[in-house]
Design an enzyme around this catalytic site. Structure first.
Site, PDB file in Angstrom:
ATOM      1  N   LYS A 139       0.883  -1.169   0.000  1.00 30.63           N
ATOM      2  CA  LYS A 139       0.000   0.000   0.000  1.00 30.63           C
ATOM      3  C   LYS A 139       0.924   1.223   0.000  1.00 30.63           C
ATOM      4  CE  LYS A 139      -1.614   3.152   1.980  1.00 30.63           C
ATOM      5  NZ  LYS A 139      -1.460   4.602   1.577  1.00 30.63           N
TER       6      LYS A 139
ATOM      7  N   GLY B 235      -4.454   3.352  -2.263  1.00 31.18           N
ATOM      8  CA  GLY B 235      -5.559   3.760  -1.396  1.00 31.18           C
ATOM      9  C   GLY B 235      -5.108   4.687  -0.291  1.00 31.18           C
TER      10      GLY B 235
ATOM     11  N   GLY C  99      -4.411   5.887   3.629  1.00 29.02           N
ATOM     12  CA  GLY C  99      -3.829   5.264   4.816  1.00 29.02           C
ATOM     13  C   GLY C  99      -4.860   4.729   5.798  1.00 29.02           C
ATOM     14  N   PRO C 100      -5.774   5.600   6.254  1.00 31.81           N
ATOM     15  CA  PRO C 100      -6.718   5.127   7.276  1.00 31.81           C
ATOM     16  C   PRO C 100      -7.727   4.095   6.761  1.00 31.81           C
ATOM     17  CG  PRO C 100      -6.562   7.529   7.250  1.00 31.81           C
ATOM     18  CD  PRO C 100      -5.851   7.042   6.030  1.00 31.81           C
TER      19      PRO C 100
ATOM     20  N   GLY D 103      -4.635   1.269   4.128  1.00 31.16           N
ATOM     21  CA  GLY D 103      -3.470   1.015   4.984  1.00 31.16           C
ATOM     22  C   GLY D 103      -3.881   0.305   6.262  1.00 31.16           C
TER      23      GLY D 103
ATOM     24  N   GLU E 245      10.058   1.850  10.269  1.00 29.04           N
ATOM     25  CA  GLU E 245      11.074   2.861   9.955  1.00 29.04           C
ATOM     26  C   GLU E 245      10.382   4.200  10.145  1.00 29.04           C
ATOM     27  OE1 GLU E 245      14.207   2.539   9.180  1.00 29.04           O
ATOM     28  OE2 GLU E 245      14.215   0.358   9.017  1.00 29.04           O
TER      29      GLU E 245
ATOM     30  N   CYS F 212      13.911  11.331   6.279  1.00 30.57           N
ATOM     31  CA  CYS F 212      13.810  10.933   7.693  1.00 30.57           C
ATOM     32  C   CYS F 212      15.165  10.964   8.370  1.00 30.57           C
ATOM     33  CB  CYS F 212      13.164   9.565   7.810  1.00 30.57           C
ATOM     34  SG  CYS F 212      13.836   8.355   6.685  1.00 30.57           S
TER      35      CYS F 212
ATOM     36  N   GLU G  21      10.349  16.424  14.564  1.00 29.71           N
ATOM     37  CA  GLU G  21      10.704  16.285  13.153  1.00 29.71           C
ATOM     38  C   GLU G  21       9.885  17.287  12.343  1.00 29.71           C
ATOM     39  OE1 GLU G  21       9.586  12.574  11.041  1.00 29.71           O
ATOM     40  OE2 GLU G  21      11.663  12.598  10.353  1.00 29.71           O
TER      41      GLU G  21
END
Ligand code: NAP
Ligand code: MG
Length: 472
Positions: free
Chosen positions: A170, A201, A203-204, A207, A245, A279, A379
Site C-alpha cells: 500500500k 488507497g 492510509g486510514p 493502509g 522505519e 527521515c 521532526e
C-alpha cells in the site's frame, strides 16, 4: 500521465471493489496528473488471498531462480530510469537531477544488491547436530511513504522477494504513480502471479485494513511515528512481526578542530536535499561555542545558494514540498521557532518570491536554538536547519542524544579515531564520519522511537526470514 485504473492483484490489473479515486497532483503547480483507484478492505483482502496462495510456490522456488527474477527487475528498472525520475519529479516535486541521481538510481542499486545476495546467501547452515533453515516469514504487508517513494518500496520488496516471501504493498496516496510503474516492472520481470500485489488507497482505509489483516505474517511500515505506533500495537495484538522505519531528528556534530567550512556546507546540503523531506536528515547542527558564530554565518551563506523553483529547471536546488498540508506543517514550525526565541538567519515562513502556485517553503536556518525548543525536538520534515551551541564534547553528546529519536547522524573531526569514538556513544542507527557516503548494503534503521528493525543489505534480508532447526 498514464495511470492504471485498477489494482495489480494476482498477476493482472483488476478493477477495484469500490468506485473511490485518488487525485494525483503536481506539487509544483497544483495540476492534476492522474487519478488512481482508492482501494478498501475488499481489495486488501483479495490481494492478501493472492499473496497467501502464491506463497508455497515462491517459497519453494530455488534462491537462484528468485535471484534471476530480481536481476530481470533490475534490468527493467534500469531501462526505465528516466521515466522513473520524471514520474517522481511530477508527483513528489523533487528537482529532476535529484530524481535521476537518487530517486531512480538508489532503488536500482538496492535491487542489484538483492539480486546478488539472493544468489549468494546461505539459507541453511549446520550447527553441531542441527540443520538450521532460514525460511521466508510468509505474507508481508508493506506500507510506504512518499518522500523516497520508489526507494522505500524497493527496500521492502527486493529483500522480501529474495527471501521467498510474497507481499501486498500500500504506497503513499501522494505518490502512487511510481508504485504502479514498479508493479509493471515486477510483472515484466516474470515474477509469478500473486507474489507481488499492489493496492493503492488511503492510509486510514486501505493502509489500516492491511495493518489489521489477520493473514499477514509481517507488517513493514515506513512513515510517521504517530501511525507507526498504532501499526505496532495492531501487529502486537495479532502476534505478527513488525518492522517500523519512523522519524528522526538527527545530529550533525562538528567537533572542535574539524574542517568547519566543509562540515557546514555538507550539513546544509544534507538538510535542503529533497526539500528537507528525509527521515535521516541532519536537522540539528552542533558546533562548539568558540566557532559557533562563524558556523551560523557559513550556514546562512550556503543556504542563500539554494534556489527554490520549478523542479524541471536545471537551476533549481529545492523543489516544493509534497502537498499543502506538509507546507502548512513546516511553516507552522518556522513560526514556532521564532515564537520560542530562536534567531532566524535565513529563509522564513513567507513563501518564496514567484511561488504563488506550488507548495514552496524557503530554505531556512535558525541560530540560538536550545535543546528544549520544539524545533530542536520534533521532526519538521522541511528545509529547516537548527544550529545548537555546545560547551564541550560531553555537552555535545548529551545534546545529540537528547531527543526521542535515533535514526542517523554525522560526526566531523580532524581525527577519524576521535570521530569514531564519539559515534560509538551516539544513540542512533547510522553515523556518517567526515562525510562518509551512503552505502546501500549497510543496515539502516532506528534506535529509540525511530523504529524497530533494519532495512538494506543482509540485515534487511534477514528481517524477512524466520529460523527453523532440525536436530539430526
Ligand atoms: P504517514 O501518514 O505516516 O504515511 C505513511 C504511510 O502510512 C502512507 O502510505 C499512509 O497513507 C499510511 N497511513 C496513514 N495512516 C495510516 C493508518 N491509520 N493505518 C495504516 N497506514 C496509514 O505520514 P505522512 O502523513 O505522509 O507524513 C507525516 C509526517 O510523517 C511527516 O511530516 C514526517 O514527519 C513523517 N514521515 C516520515 C517518513 C520517514 O521516512 N520516516 C516518511 C514520511 C513521513 P497515506 O499516504 O494515504 O496517508
Ligand atoms: Mg498521511
Amino acid at each position: 500521465m498514464k495511470a492504471h485504473d485498477g489494482m495489480y492483484i494476482d498477476g493482472a490489473w483488476r478493477p477495484a471493489a469500490g468506485t473511490g479515486t485518488i487525485e494525483v497532483t503536481n506539487p509544483a503547480d497544483g495540476t492534476l496528473l492522474a487519478t488512481v483507484p482508492a482501494g478498501g478492505p475488499e481489495d486488501v483482502a483479495a490481494a492478501v488471498r493472492a499473496a497467501r496462495a502464491a506463497l508455497p510456490g515462491w517459497a519453494a522456488t530455488p534462491p537462484a531462480e528468485r535471484a534471476a527474477r530480481l536481476d530481470a527487475l533490475r534490468r527493467i528498472l534500469t531501462d526505465r530510469r528516466e521515466e522513473i525520475a520524471r514520474t517522481v519529479t511530477a508527483e513528489l516535486g523533487s528537482p529532476l537531477t535529484l530524481s535521476q541521481k537518487v530517486h531512480a538510481a538508489v532503488p536500482i542499486a538496492v535491487c542489484t544488491g538483492y539480486a546478488e545476495l539472493a544468489a549468494a546467501y546461505s539459507f541453511e547452515e549446520r550447527l553441531g547436530n542441527s540443520l538450521v533453515l532460514r525460511e521466508p516469514v510468509g505474507v508481508v504487508g508493506a506500507i510506504t511513504p512518499w518522500n523516497y517513494p520508489l526507494h522505500q518500496i524497493v527496500a521492502k520488496a527486493a529483500p522480501a522477494l529474495a527471501a521467498g516471501c510474497t507481499m501486498v504493498l500500500k504506497p503513499a496516496e501522494d505518490t502512487p504513480l511510481v508504485a504502479q510503474l514498479f508493479a509493471e516492472a515486477v510483472d515484466e520481470a516474470g515474477v509469478p502471479a500473486g507474489v507481488f500485489n499492489l493496492v493503492t488507497g488511503l492510509g486510514p482505509v486501505a493502509g489500516q485494513a492491511l495493518a489489521e489483516h489477520e493473514d499477514i505474517d509481517l507488517l513493514s511500515f515506513t512513515g510517521s511515528t504517530a501511525v507507526g505506533r498504532r501499526i505496532g500495537a495492531a501487529a502486537a495484538s495479532g502476534v505478527k512481526r513488525v518492522a517500523l522505519e519512523l522519524g528522526g531528528k538527527s545530529a550533525n556534530v562538528v567537533l572542535p578542530g574539524a574542517d568547519l567550512a566543509k562540515a557546514v556546507k555538507a550539513g546544509v546540503a544534507n538538510v535542503m536535499s529533497n526539500s528537507g523531506q528525509t527521515c535521516s536528515a541532519w536537522t540539528r547542527m552542533l558546533v562548539d561555542s568558540e566557532r559557533y558564530e562563524e558556523a551560523v554565518r557559513l550556514a546562512a551563506e550556503a543556504t542563500a545558494k539554494y534556489t527554490t523553483g520549478d523542479p524541471l529547471d536545471e537551476a533549481t536546488r529545492v523543489g516544493p514540498l509534497v502537498n499543502a498540508a506538509q507546507r502548512e506543517r513546516v511553516t507552522g514550525y518556522i513560526e514556532r521557532g521564532r515564537e520560542e526565541g530562536a534567531r532566524l538567519v535565513a529563509g522564513g515562513a513567507e513563501p518564496p518570491e514567484g511561488a504563488e502556485r506550488g507548495h514552496y517553503v524557503r530554505p531556512t536556518v535558525f541560530a540560538d536554538v536550545t535543546p528544549g525548543m520544539t524545533i530542536a525536538q520534533e521532526e519538521i520534515f522541511g528545509p529547516v536547519l537548527s544550529l545548537l551551541k555546545y560547551e564541550d564534547t560531553e555537552d555535545a553528546l548529551r545534546i545529540a542524544n537528547g531527543t526521542v529519536y535515533g535514526l542517523a547522524g554525522a560526526v566531523w573531526s580532524e581525527d577519524e579515531e576521535e570521530a569514531v569514538a564519539f559515534a560509538r556513544r551516539m544513540e542512533t542507527g547510522q553515523v556518517d564520519i567526515n562525510g562518509g557516503r551512503f552505502n546501500p548494503l549497510a543496515p539502516f534503521g532506528g534506535y529509540k522511537q525511530s523504529g524497530v528493525g533494519r532495512e538494506l543489505g543482509v540485515h534487511g534480508l534477514e528481517e524477512y526470514l524466520q529460523t527453523k532447526s532440525l536436530q539430526l
